[in-house]
Design a protein around this motif. Structure first.
Motif, PDB file in Angstrom:
ATOM      1  N   LYS A 126     -28.205  84.634 133.907  1.00 28.59           N
ATOM      2  CA  LYS A 126     -28.647  85.702 133.017  1.00 28.59           C
ATOM      3  C   LYS A 126     -30.121  86.021 133.220  1.00 28.59           C
ATOM      4  O   LYS A 126     -30.702  86.775 132.447  1.00 28.59           O
ATOM      5  N   ASN A 127     -30.720  85.448 134.249  1.00 29.74           N
ATOM      6  CA  ASN A 127     -32.131  85.696 134.540  1.00 29.74           C
ATOM      7  C   ASN A 127     -32.240  86.698 135.679  1.00 29.74           C
ATOM      8  O   ASN A 127     -31.753  86.434 136.782  1.00 29.74           O
ATOM      9  N   PRO A 128     -32.882  87.851 135.470  1.00 33.51           N
ATOM     10  CA  PRO A 128     -32.950  88.893 136.488  1.00 33.51           C
ATOM     11  C   PRO A 128     -34.032  88.683 137.537  1.00 33.51           C
ATOM     12  O   PRO A 128     -34.146  89.460 138.458  1.00 33.51           O
ATOM     13  N   GLN A 129     -34.838  87.637 137.401  1.00 29.12           N
ATOM     14  CA  GLN A 129     -35.939  87.452 138.337  1.00 29.12           C
ATOM     15  C   GLN A 129     -35.531  86.519 139.468  1.00 29.12           C
ATOM     16  O   GLN A 129     -34.906  85.500 139.245  1.00 29.12           O
ATOM     17  N   ILE A 153     -27.743  92.137 145.028  1.00 27.96           N
ATOM     18  CA  ILE A 153     -27.602  91.785 143.614  1.00 27.96           C
ATOM     19  C   ILE A 153     -26.618  92.731 142.937  1.00 27.96           C
ATOM     20  O   ILE A 153     -26.684  93.943 143.114  1.00 27.96           O
ATOM     21  N   PHE A 154     -25.696  92.151 142.173  1.00 25.63           N
ATOM     22  CA  PHE A 154     -24.886  92.908 141.228  1.00 25.63           C
ATOM     23  C   PHE A 154     -25.446  92.591 139.852  1.00 25.63           C
ATOM     24  O   PHE A 154     -25.562  91.419 139.472  1.00 25.63           O
ATOM     25  N   TRP A 199     -26.315  88.534 136.151  1.00 22.86           N
ATOM     26  CA  TRP A 199     -26.745  88.899 137.495  1.00 22.86           C
ATOM     27  C   TRP A 199     -26.071  87.997 138.519  1.00 22.86           C
ATOM     28  O   TRP A 199     -26.033  86.776 138.362  1.00 22.86           O
ATOM     29  N   ILE A 200     -25.526  88.605 139.574  1.00 25.54           N
ATOM     30  CA  ILE A 200     -24.880  87.865 140.653  1.00 25.54           C
ATOM     31  C   ILE A 200     -25.718  88.043 141.915  1.00 25.54           C
ATOM     32  O   ILE A 200     -25.889  89.161 142.408  1.00 25.54           O
ATOM     33  N   ASP A 231     -18.128  88.433 133.623  1.00 25.26           N
ATOM     34  CA  ASP A 231     -17.977  87.176 132.882  1.00 25.26           C
ATOM     35  C   ASP A 231     -16.912  86.290 133.513  1.00 25.26           C
ATOM     36  O   ASP A 231     -17.069  85.064 133.604  1.00 25.26           O
ATOM     37  N   ASN A 232     -15.824  86.925 133.956  1.00 29.29           N
ATOM     38  CA  ASN A 232     -14.762  86.171 134.637  1.00 29.29           C
ATOM     39  C   ASN A 232     -15.288  85.554 135.928  1.00 29.29           C
ATOM     40  O   ASN A 232     -14.967  84.411 136.276  1.00 29.29           O
TER      41      ASN A 232
END
Length: 603
Positions: free
Chosen positions: A21-24, A34-35, A80-81, A112-113
Motif C-alpha cells: 500500500k506504499n506508492p514510493q 507499476i499497477f 500498488w503492484i 485485493d485478490n
C-alpha cells in the motif's frame, strides 16, 4: 510514445516483485512497471513529476522510467503492484502511461485478490496471482472505446499543461492544441479530474513558484516570468491570494530555519492541497479559493478579529493588585525581549517542543500532530493533549496562558493570543532542556534530567565499546525520499543519537560535506561508495519492503555489505530529536549493535 495493446500484453513476460500500500519506490529496487489503484478519495500524486489530481477512483499503469512521489497522503485506500515486464522486440520506443480517472471499483477487488494470493507464497497462489492480473489487464483493455479515448485525452491534456504552464495559456489555446472544442474538453477534464482547465493551470504555476522560491536563488521577478507572468506585481497578488503569504514571506518561512523546515525527508502534512470551488476568467485568471500551504498556515484574518478581545484582557490584567501580580508572574528574557507570564502556567500550547515539556513533567493542552505521533512518547502521556493543526483559531479556543513555539514567522500572531516564547531550534538537547527548566520554573527537574541523561549515555557507550572500535566510522542515511536520491546525515536529526549520543565517528566524506547548520547532504546512489563507513545505518519507512543489500545494485560490491554491517532503522522513529526520543533511539541502536554482534558469534 506507444500505447500498449492487449496483444502486447499477451506476448509479455511479467514478474511480480512486490505488492504493498506504499506508492514510493526505493531507489535500490529494480522495477519497470507499476499497477496502481487509488479508491474513492481526494489527493495529489506525482508521476514523472506530473501531478495526478483525483477525486474519484483512479487506476494507472506506467512503464520505465518509474518515479512516483506522494505529495499528499490520501485518505483513501490504495494498492500498488510492482513488476518487471518485458515485451517482444517489436516494442522499443517508450510506452505511454495509461491512467483511468474513474475506474470501476471491482478493479480494486481484483487487486485485493492478487494481493491475497501473493501473500500466501505457494505455487498455486502464484499461479492464481497471474490469473487475476491477466483478468485485470483484460478488463482494462476491453473498456468501451469512447471511455478509453476520454481517459487518454485527459492524460494528454494534463501532460500538455504541465509542460507548457509557463506559456500564455487559456482554455481556448489548450482546447485548440488538443483539437477539441472548449466546452467538450473542459467537460471531460472536469469529469475525469474534478478540476477545471484554468484551475489546474493556476495550481501548477503556484506549485512551481513555491519550488523555485525555496530551491533557487531567483528573484521574485525571475520566478514570476518562469511560471508565465510578466507582471511580478500581479504574480505577488495571485500568490498571496492562494497561499496567504507573499512570495517573499513564503521564501523566508520555508527556508531551513527550524526543526520541521530543515528536515529534508519529512512531510507529514500535505503540501499544495487543492481546494475545490474556484471561479475563473479567461482574460485575467481571477480565482476564488486557493491552496493550503505546507506546515503551518495560521489563518491570518482570524487574529485581527481578536485584537480587541486581547486588549480588553490586558486592560483587565492591569487592574489586578500589583503585589499579587509580582507574586504570580515571572519574566523570561527571550530573543524577542522580556516575556511576562504566569509563574506556573497550566495551559501551555507548543508546536515542536512536546518532548521537552513532557520530560519535565509538564503536559501541554495542545501540540502539533507530528509530535503527538512520536512513538517514543507513551500513549498515556498524550491523552487530553489536543491537536492544534494549522488553525490559530484552535490555539485561541484552548485559552492558553503560555505559548512556546519554534515557528519564528508566527511569533507576532501567536503573541496576540497569549504570552509567547520563541525558542530557536538547535541540536543541543542538554542546553535546551536547561532553558526549558528556566521557562517552566523547573530548573531542579532539568538538572535531574541532565544527570540521568549523562548516565544513560555512558551506559550505552560502555555497552557498544566492546563491539565498535574507537577508530571505526559510521554512516547514517535515508534511502527512501521518493525522488531517487539518498540523504546522508551528519550530527543532526537521524544522525544526532549516533554521533552526539553514542559518540561514534563519522565517515570522512560525511564529516566534510555536512555542517552543524546543515547536518545533511543529498547524493545519488552512484556516490554511495564515497560516503560509506565501516558500518552503515539505513533509515527506511516501516511499511516498505526490506532490501537485500547482497544483491542490490551499487550495494552488493561494498565491503560494509560483505561484512554484514548494514543496520536498518525506522526513519519515522528517528526523525524526532527531543529528550525522550533521543534516549529511546540510543537504546534501540545499542540493542541493534549487540544483537548483530551476537548473531555473528553464533554463526
Amino acid at each position: 510514445m506507444k500505447n500498449l495493446t492487449l496483444a502486447d500484453w499477451d506476448s509479455a513476460k511479467l514478474t511480480i516483485i512486490h505488492i504493498s500500500k506504499n506508492p514510493q519506490l526505493m531507489p535500490v529496487i529494480t522495477c519497470n512497471c507499476i499497477f496502481g489503484f487509488i479508491a474513492q478519495g481526494s489527493g495529489e500524486w506525482e508521476l514523472h513529476h506530473t501531478p495526478l489530481l483525483h477525486h474519484k477512483n483512479i487506476f494507472l499503469i506506467v512503464r520505465d522510467p518509474i518515479n512516483i512521489h506522494v505529495t499528499q497522503e490520501p485518505s483513501s485506500e490504495c494498492l500498488w503492484i510492482y513488476c518487471n515486464v518485458s515485451f517482444d522486440n517489436t516494442i522499443s520506443e517508450p510506452l505511454e502511461p495509461l491512467i483511468f480517472y474513474d475506474a470501476p471499483k471491482h478493479w480494486l477487488t481484483l487487486m485485493d485478490n492478487i494481493n491475497t494470493q501473493w501473500e500466501m507464497h505457494t505455487d498455486a497462489s502464484k499461479y492464481k496471482t497471474k490469473l487475476y492480473l491477466a483478468e485485470l489487464i483484460y478488463e482494462m483493455y476491453t473498456l468501451d472505446s469512447n471511455r478509453l479515448h476520454e481517459e487518454q485525452l485527459t492524460s494528454q491534456t494534463l501532460d500538455y499543461i504541465n509542460k507548457h504552464f509557463h506559456e500564455n495559456l487559456s482554455r481556448h489555446t489548450i482546447a485548440e492544441k488538443m483539437n477539441y472544442s472548449v466546452s467538450y474538453l473542459s467537460k471531460q477534464f472536469k469529469y475525469q479530474t474534478g478540476y477545471g482547465l484554468i484551475d489546474y493551470l493556476l495550481h501548477t504555476r503556484i506549485k512551481h513558484a513555491k519550488r523555485l522560491l525555496v530551491e533557487t536563488h531567483h528573484s521574485i521577478q525571475e520566478v514570476s516570468k518562469q511560471i508565465g507572468y510578466e507582471d511580478s506585481s500581479y504574480f505577488t497578488r495571485l500568490f498571496k491570494k492562494h497561499t496567504g503569504l507573499t512570495p517573499g514571506q513564503y521564501k523566508r518561512l520555508y527556508l531551513p530555519t527550524s526543526l520541521v523546515l530543515n528536515n529534508p525527508n519529512f512531510e507529514l502534512k500535505s503540501s499544495d492541497v487543492f481546494n475545490q470551488g474556484p471561479l475563473y476568467n479567461d482574460n485575467c485568471y481571477q480565482y476564488e479559493g486557493g491552496f493550503l500551504p505546507m506546515k503551518f498556515n495560521w489563518n491570518h484574518t482570524i487574529v485581527a478579529s481578536f485584537v480587541l478581545c486581547a486588549a480588553l484582557l490586558l486592560t483587565a490584567c492591569t487592574n489586578n493588585d500589583t503585589t499579587k501580580e509580582s507574586e504570580e508572574t515571572m519574566v523570561y528574557h527571550s530573543i524577542n525581549g522580556d516575556i511576562t507570564y504566569k509563574k506556573n502556567p497550566q495551559r501551555i500550547v507548543t508546536d515542536f517542543y512536546l518532548g521537552y515539556l513532557l520530560a519535565l513533567d509538564v503536559k501541554p493542552v495542545g501540540s502539533n500532530e507530528a509530535q503527538l505521533k512520536n512513538p517514543y512518547i507513551p500513549e498515556k502521556d498524550k491523552k487530553e493533549i489536543e491537536v492544534i493543526g494549522d488553525s490559530i483559531e484552535k490555539v485561541l479556543s484552548l485559552e492558553p496562558d503560555l505559548i512556546i513555539t519554534g515557528n519564528k514567522e508566527m511569533y507576532e500572531q501567536l503573541s496576540k493570543i497569549a504570552p509567547t516564547i520563541y525558542i530557536e531550534y538547535e541540536e543541543n538537547i542538554p542546553k535546551l532542556i536547561k532553558e526549558f527548566g528556566i521557562i517552566l520554573n523547573r530548573e531542579n527537574l532539568a538538572q535531574e534530567w541532565q544527570k540521568n541523561y549523562q548516565q544513560q549515555v555512558q551506559t550505552a557507550r560502555q555497552k557498544i565499546a566492546r563491539i565498535i572500535k574507537p577508530e571505526e566510522t559510521i554512516t547514517v542515511m535515508d534511502i527512501l525520499d521518493g525522488k531517487g536520491t539518498i540523504t546522508i546525515y551528519g550530527d543532526g536529526y537521524t544522525g544526532y543519537p549516533v554521533y552526539t549520543g553514542l559518540g561514534l565517528q563519522m565517515a570522512p566524506a560525511v564529516k566534510a560535506e555536512t555542517t552543524i547548520k546543515t547536518p545533511w547532504v543529498q547524493i545519488s546512489s552512484e556516490k554511495i561508495s564515497d560516503f560509506v563507513g565501516d558500518r552503515v545505518i539505513v533509515a527506511r519507512a516501516a511499511d516498505t519492503p526490506k532490501v537485500d543489500f547482497t544483491t542490490a545494485p551499487v550495494w552488493k560490491s561494498l565491503d560494509v555489505v560483505k561484512n554484514n554491517e548494514v543496520y536498518e532503522i525506522d526513519n519515522f522513529k528517528f526523525w524526532f530529536t527531543d529528550p525522550i526520543s533521543v534516549i529511546g533511539q540510543m537504546n534501540d541502536l545499542t540493542d541493534l549493535f549487540i544483537e548483530r554482534a551476537n548473531d555473528k558469534k553464533t554463526k
